[in-house]
Design an enzyme around this catalytic site. Sequence first.
Site, PDB file in Angstrom:
ATOM      1  CB  SER A 274      -0.835  -0.116   1.321  1.00  0.00           C
ATOM      2  OG  SER A 274      -1.770  -1.042   1.640  1.00  0.00           O
TER       3      SER A 274
HETATM    4  N1  SAH Z   1      -0.788  -4.126   3.622  1.00  0.00           N
HETATM    5  C1  SAH Z   1      -0.013  -5.218   3.075  1.00  0.00           C
HETATM    6  C2  SAH Z   1      -0.703  -4.983   1.461  1.00  0.00           C
HETATM    7  C3  SAH Z   1      -0.662  -6.329   0.640  1.00  0.00           C
HETATM    8  S1  SAH Z   1      -1.992  -5.610  -0.864  1.00  0.00           S
HETATM    9  C4  SAH Z   1       1.384  -3.939   1.903  1.00  0.00           C
HETATM   10  O1  SAH Z   1       1.543  -2.968   2.329  1.00  0.00           O
HETATM   11  O2  SAH Z   1       1.972  -4.944   1.792  1.00  0.00           O
HETATM   12  C5  SAH Z   1      -2.646  -7.081  -0.270  1.00  0.00           C
HETATM   13  C6  SAH Z   1      -2.647  -8.733   0.638  1.00  0.00           C
HETATM   14  O3  SAH Z   1      -3.407  -8.827   0.493  1.00  0.00           O
HETATM   15  C7  SAH Z   1      -1.867  -9.547  -0.685  1.00  0.00           C
HETATM   16  O4  SAH Z   1      -0.879  -9.875  -0.357  1.00  0.00           O
HETATM   17  C8  SAH Z   1      -2.343 -10.165  -0.932  1.00  0.00           C
HETATM   18  O5  SAH Z   1      -1.796 -11.333  -1.304  1.00  0.00           O
HETATM   19  C9  SAH Z   1      -3.518 -10.678   0.147  1.00  0.00           C
HETATM   20  N2  SAH Z   1      -4.677 -11.915   0.279  1.00  0.00           N
HETATM   21  C10 SAH Z   1      -5.574 -10.893  -0.575  1.00  0.00           C
HETATM   22  N3  SAH Z   1      -6.536 -11.815  -0.052  1.00  0.00           N
HETATM   23  C11 SAH Z   1      -6.270 -12.288   0.860  1.00  0.00           C
HETATM   24  C12 SAH Z   1      -7.017 -13.858   1.499  1.00  0.00           C
HETATM   25  N4  SAH Z   1      -8.804 -14.251   1.524  1.00  0.00           N
HETATM   26  N5  SAH Z   1      -6.318 -14.278   2.759  1.00  0.00           N
HETATM   27  C13 SAH Z   1      -5.128 -13.507   3.054  1.00  0.00           C
HETATM   28  N6  SAH Z   1      -4.237 -12.425   2.317  1.00  0.00           N
HETATM   29  C14 SAH Z   1      -5.002 -12.520   1.104  1.00  0.00           C
END
Ligand code: SAH
Length: 230
Positions: free
Chosen positions: A65
Amino acid sequence: MEHFWGSRSIEKNKALVEELQRNGIIRSKRVAEVMEAIDRGIFVTAGAPAYLDSPMSIGYNATISAPHMHATCLELLKEHLQHGMRALDVGSGTGYLTACFAMMVGPQGRVVGIEHIPELVSSSIENIKRSAAASSIKDGFLTVHVADGRLGWPELAPYDAIHVGAAAPQIPQSLIDQLKPGGRLVIPVGTLNQDLKVVDKNLDGSISVRTETSVRYVPLTSRDAQLRNN
Ligand code: SAH
């Protein structure tokens, strides 16, 4: 050389935090301190412009993000990330916010990251180990698990703070169930048009929901759907 690069990255990270303070996105000393301590440069691919206020690809159709979203979520959750409190980070991705949570709740607290891409779980653990939150992993008060975050992590519920880093079509009931009375859930909700929702569980167990702002996150979905979405 390493030292030179290291000290420059700390300066750039500090400049990013100062920019977010000037823009009024970081409003508290506590959030400024934690974002200064956790160097964003550690959490993005080497060579990526880590200190721009923009989201960035981390592979697997996921993104880290933007810093202003990390700051917004930390500001919204800070009262629920006091020393000794319990936090859940769903879709923990790079581990950036998971590490921030650990700095805030400290060794008497507990932080759980849930991420469904195993490679991201492994790299996030490595990232956190190189960060100022390294001791949280060594001392065992921060753990990151490969799991479907839509189910939360009931083993350590209830949580004071739950953050979801991916947009859900609606608020998953299991996450509401795993919130402590007095606790807060911050979650992007929607598909094309998304709102960052702030869900408070009141002391009598009732729920209050409000919209903070419009956002754009990757979907909270199944691993297969995410990896297919190229
Ligand atoms: N806060 C993190 C955001 C990563 S993007 C950062 O800033 O690094 C969102 C993440 O959610 C991705 O890594 C994706 O793989 C994960 N994601 C999406 N659906 C999910 C689910 N059902 N369970 C676990 N992780 C999930």
